[in-house]
Scaffold this active site. Structure first.
Site: not given
Length: 437
Positions: A188, A328, A339, A359, A364, A423
């Site tokens: 991502c 994010h 975050e 998002k 996402h 990830f």
């Protein structure tokens, strides 16, 4: 010894932005494919309106899945951008890449086949569009054919259309760009990695112009099933439009989306020579790795905070200059607060900073997320309006920043950053600002 300490302290206090027009990188075009359509202005208008693009999955029978909704694109058409024969063969991941790339070029005033395009030195023009998952439909169909019918029924396009580099490759073939051409796949974080690498090709003098961003099309049974197995998805099936709720205490996972978002990035010198429409400036970026866990963020936030600091150093920007963050913010239990805690380590005073979550409305979009969010960041800069983070019903007190809850706000962006994490612990941050000659 004291002199050197003073010199380094002064340098840190007064960062310097790039001034060489050969190395300054500007944004001259933007293109996308999204759950809100394929027009950049319409996309941002719907974000500003706080509209949710999330709904039930109807591309396949998801009735037995614990998550039965997503930011699924409906009614997508590539007419005028991909010929019919190829269009029928291509994975959506590739279709989204080609359409968004060509739309970005149109916006930059160098539409495919136009006279301005003919004047571009194609050997110094490149494509860097990445994807997290690649041609997942083609891959899934190929595996199914192998199991059910044998290897002879595997399409010859199986490998070419499944591998992650083919979006950039096909777009480059279509428009004749012969410069740097490859893909980056960092889950991502992919799109921001691509922006960062593309800009560095320009800064090093290896390219005049680059198409960069991300594309993704993973809303198919194996894609949804895989994330279900990771226990990462929201299961709010009774109310999908409120399922993505970043920083809300009742969040229960992210919502899958899909699409593509790309920027045309070029040196200021090249843009001026061809009288290009300069939309905004890319000031810098950074990438690094948590080196911690496959899916969980570091509890101390070191990877993210250091990535933000490095991006500002690369951009020649002091933390005090930043007043907008496109976060994010996926709506996961651990990720959202991790975050914010990392952001707090860099920005000590949250009072002047607005932070929002794209998002919350489009889901996402995995490898394409940063591309679609970079476009939202640039639109915030050019319009003076930041879109809301919707579904803010029960906000986490620890966030402290203005998350633009539920309703858009007028805000003159001085410097904006866009965060993307993936990830594997991949972190990426890019920095944009209004263009000032």
């Amino acid at each position: 010894m004291r002199l050197s300490v003073r010199a380094s302290a002064t340098a840190a206090a007064a960062p310097r932005r790039e001034t060489d027009p050969k190395k300054r990188v500007v944004i001259t075009g933007m293109g996308l494919v999204s759950v809100f359509g394929n027009d950049v202005d319409a996309y941002y208008d719907r974000l500003l309106a706080g509209e949710s693009g999330i709904g039930p999955i109807d591309r396949f029978d998801a009735s037995k899945f614990p998550t039965r909704f997503a930011g699924q694109i409906r009614g997508f058409s590539s007419e005028g951008y991909i010929d019919g024969k190829n269009d029928r063969r291509l994975d959506d991941c590739l279709r989204y890449c080609i359409v968004s790339g060509k739309k970005a070029l149109e916006a930059a005033g160098i539409a495919h086949g136009s006279k301005p395009m003919e004047k571009i030195d194609k050997t110094r023009a490149g494509v860097l569009v990445g994807t997290g998952m690649g041609g997942l439909t083609v891959f899934s169909d190929g595996v199914q054919n192998l199991i059910e019918k044998g290897y002879r029924k595997i399409t010859p396009f199986f490998i070419p259309y499944a591998i992650t580099n083919m979006g950039s490759a096909l777009l480059g073939m279509d428009i004749g760009f012969m410069g740097p051409n490859y893909s980056i796949s960092t889950a991502c974080a992919t799109s921001n990695y691509c922006f960062y690498a593309a800009a560095n090709h320009i800064r090093r003098g290896e390219a005049d112009i680059m198409i960069a961003g991300g594309t993704e099309a993973a809303i198919i049974p194996i894609g949804v099933g895989g994330f279900v197995a990771c226990r990462a998805l929201s299961q709010r099936n009774d109310d999908p439009k409120t399922a993505s709720r970043p920083w809300d205490k009742d969040r229960d996972g992210f919502v899958m989306g899909e699409g593509a978002g790309v920027l045309v990035m070029e040196s200021l010198e090249h843009a001026i020579k061809r009288d290009a429409p300069i939309i905004a400036e890319y000031l810098g970026g950074a990438v690094n790795c948590d080196a911690y866990h496959m899916t969980d963020p570091r509890s101390d936030g070191l990877g993210v905070s250091s990535c933000i600091k490095q991006s500002l150093e690369d951009a020649g920007v002091a933390p005090e200059e930043v007043n907008y963050i496109n976060a994010h913010a996926t709506s996961t239990l651990a990720g959202d607060l991790a975050e914010v805690n990392a952001i707090k380590q860099v920005f000590k005073d949250p009072s002047g900073i607005k932070i929002n979550a794209t998002k919350s409305m489009i889901g996402h979009c995995l490898g394409a997320a940063g591309g679609l969010e970079a476009i939202a960041t640039v639109k915030a800069i050019t319009t003076g309006w930041v879109h809301p983070s919707i579904n803010q019903f029960n906000p986490e007190e620890a966030v402290e920043f203005d998350t633009v809850p539920n309703v858009k706000k007028q805000h003159e962006v001085n410097v904006g950053i866009s965060n993307s994490f993936g990830f594997g612990g991949h972190n990426s941050v890019v920095v944009f600002a209004p263009f000032k000659p």
